[in-house]
Design a protein around this motif. Structure first.
Motif, PDB file in Angstrom:
ATOM      1  N   GLN A 225       0.822  -1.212   0.000  1.00  0.00           N
ATOM      2  CA  GLN A 225       0.000   0.000   0.000  1.00  0.00           C
ATOM      3  C   GLN A 225       0.858   1.267   0.000  1.00  0.00           C
ATOM      4  O   GLN A 225       0.338   2.367   0.098  1.00  0.00           O
ATOM      5  CB  GLN A 225      -0.921   0.004   1.221  1.00  0.00           C
TER       6      GLN A 225
ATOM      7  N   LYS B 253      -2.850   0.990   6.752  1.00  0.00           N
ATOM      8  CA  LYS B 253      -3.694   0.134   5.924  1.00  0.00           C
ATOM      9  C   LYS B 253      -4.622  -0.668   6.835  1.00  0.00           C
ATOM     10  O   LYS B 253      -4.344  -0.921   8.012  1.00  0.00           O
ATOM     11  CB  LYS B 253      -2.845  -0.789   5.057  1.00  0.00           C
TER      12      LYS B 253
ATOM     13  N   THR C  23      -7.039  -4.242   6.288  1.00  0.00           N
ATOM     14  CA  THR C  23      -7.522  -5.322   5.442  1.00  0.00           C
ATOM     15  C   THR C  23      -8.882  -5.778   5.959  1.00  0.00           C
ATOM     16  O   THR C  23      -9.001  -6.193   7.118  1.00  0.00           O
ATOM     17  CB  THR C  23      -6.529  -6.505   5.446  1.00  0.00           C
TER      18      THR C  23
ATOM     19  N   ASP D  30      -7.797  -2.705   1.726  1.00  0.00           N
ATOM     20  CA  ASP D  30      -7.792  -3.832   0.800  1.00  0.00           C
ATOM     21  C   ASP D  30      -8.641  -4.937   1.402  1.00  0.00           C
ATOM     22  O   ASP D  30      -9.146  -4.812   2.515  1.00  0.00           O
ATOM     23  CB  ASP D  30      -6.363  -4.311   0.498  1.00  0.00           C
TER      24      ASP D  30
ATOM     25  N   ARG E 266      -8.882   3.135  -1.919  1.00  0.00           N
ATOM     26  CA  ARG E 266      -8.974   1.752  -2.386  1.00  0.00           C
ATOM     27  C   ARG E 266      -8.031   1.580  -3.573  1.00  0.00           C
ATOM     28  O   ARG E 266      -8.126   2.311  -4.555  1.00  0.00           O
ATOM     29  CB  ARG E 266     -10.421   1.451  -2.785  1.00  0.00           C
TER      30      ARG E 266
ATOM     31  N   MET F  38      -5.802  -5.037  -5.890  1.00  0.00           N
ATOM     32  CA  MET F  38      -6.334  -5.390  -4.583  1.00  0.00           C
ATOM     33  C   MET F  38      -5.455  -6.382  -3.836  1.00  0.00           C
ATOM     34  O   MET F  38      -5.506  -6.470  -2.609  1.00  0.00           O
ATOM     35  CB  MET F  38      -7.745  -5.957  -4.729  1.00  0.00           C
TER      36      MET F  38
ATOM     37  N   THR G 233      -2.683  -6.611  -2.356  1.00  0.00           N
ATOM     38  CA  THR G 233      -1.574  -5.778  -1.901  1.00  0.00           C
ATOM     39  C   THR G 233      -0.509  -6.570  -1.151  1.00  0.00           C
ATOM     40  O   THR G 233       0.649  -6.150  -1.107  1.00  0.00           O
ATOM     41  CB  THR G 233      -2.091  -4.637  -1.010  1.00  0.00           C
TER      42      THR G 233
END
Length: 246
Positions: A45, A54, A56, A203, A226, A230, A232
């Motif tokens: 990211q 980040k 998830t 993500d 975003r 995706m 990541t």
């Protein structure tokens, strides 16, 4: 084992890596990067500066924020961890990490146990039919609470329910719960580190839910970003291997 940086010359692929005799394409490919799952997602990211973070959104929630080159001991129920170190001469970059046990699995419970939705996507549809939660909140502590509470005796509950609530309100409460818990962890990160969240890179499968992403931005008061790619975690591993390979 020797502690090594995240990037560098670790060796090359050979039969000890599980290669079969006909896997010539990968033979002698250099191994030049190593990162843990969440650290790789943070690197993928491009959260390279303090305050960049980040989250998830998967079965649970997995949050991490770059706190810079000094470790920050947590007094608010978080985990202090190494984020990455690029090469032997690079600085060690640290992070604070928190996790939540139920997010996407809460929607699975609505689908499989309560029969309120047919798919995870339905949660956005039904939640969007409501303009407010009308005082209904869901605490998805189905197996206790992780960061920042660490209470394995806590249990899930729905509070504030009246006869006026319907399926849409419960779906909304389930989505909002993930955002509230994310806010709670980032508040703890800020109190520990003194570093304010600059932006949240997201993500995971839950990020397709536009209602939840907008509510998350509203709760945090920062931009929720975003990514185009995706995956990541894989991207971060590839990035750091590229750095290690020169």
């Amino acid at each position: 084992p020797e502690i090594r940086p995240s990037s560098g010359a670790f060796g090359s692929v050979d039969s000890t890596c599980g290669l079969k005799s006909n896997d010539e394409l990968f033979r002698d490919v250099p191994l030049s990067g190593v990162l843990g799952d969440q650290q790789a997602a943070l690197f993928g990211q491009t959260a390279f500066h303090p305050g960049e973070a980040k989250n998830t959104y998967g079965t649970g929630l997995f949050l991490m924020m770059n706190t810079g080159t000094q470790p920050v001991p947590s007094a608010h129920g978080l985990l202090t961890t190494v984020a990455y170190r690029l090469g032997r001469d690079g600085d060690v970059v640290y992070a604070l990490e928190g996790s939540v046990s139920h997010s996407g699995s809460t929607l699975r419970w609505l689908r499989d146990q309560l029969g309120l939705i047919s798919s995870a996507a339905d949660s956005e549809t039904y939640a969007s039919e409501t303009s407010h939660n009308q005082g209904l909140y869901l605490v998805p502590a189905f197996s206790g609470l992780l960061s920042p509470h660490w209470n394995d005796r806590a249990r899930a509950c729905i509070v504030g329910m009246t006869a006026g609530h319907h399926r849409g309100h419960i779906c909304r409460a389930a989505l909002e719960a993930a955002c509230y818990q994310t806010r709670e962890i980032f508040d703890a990160i800020s109190m520990d580190s003194g570093v304010e969240l600059r932006a949240l890179n997201v993500d995971g499968g839950g990020t397709v839910n536009r209602f939840m992403m907008q509510f998350q931005a509203d709760m945090l008061g920062v931009e929720v970003v975003r990514p185009v790619v995706m995956e990541t975690t894989a991207l971060g591993a590839a990035f750091v291997a590229g750095v290690g390979g020169g």
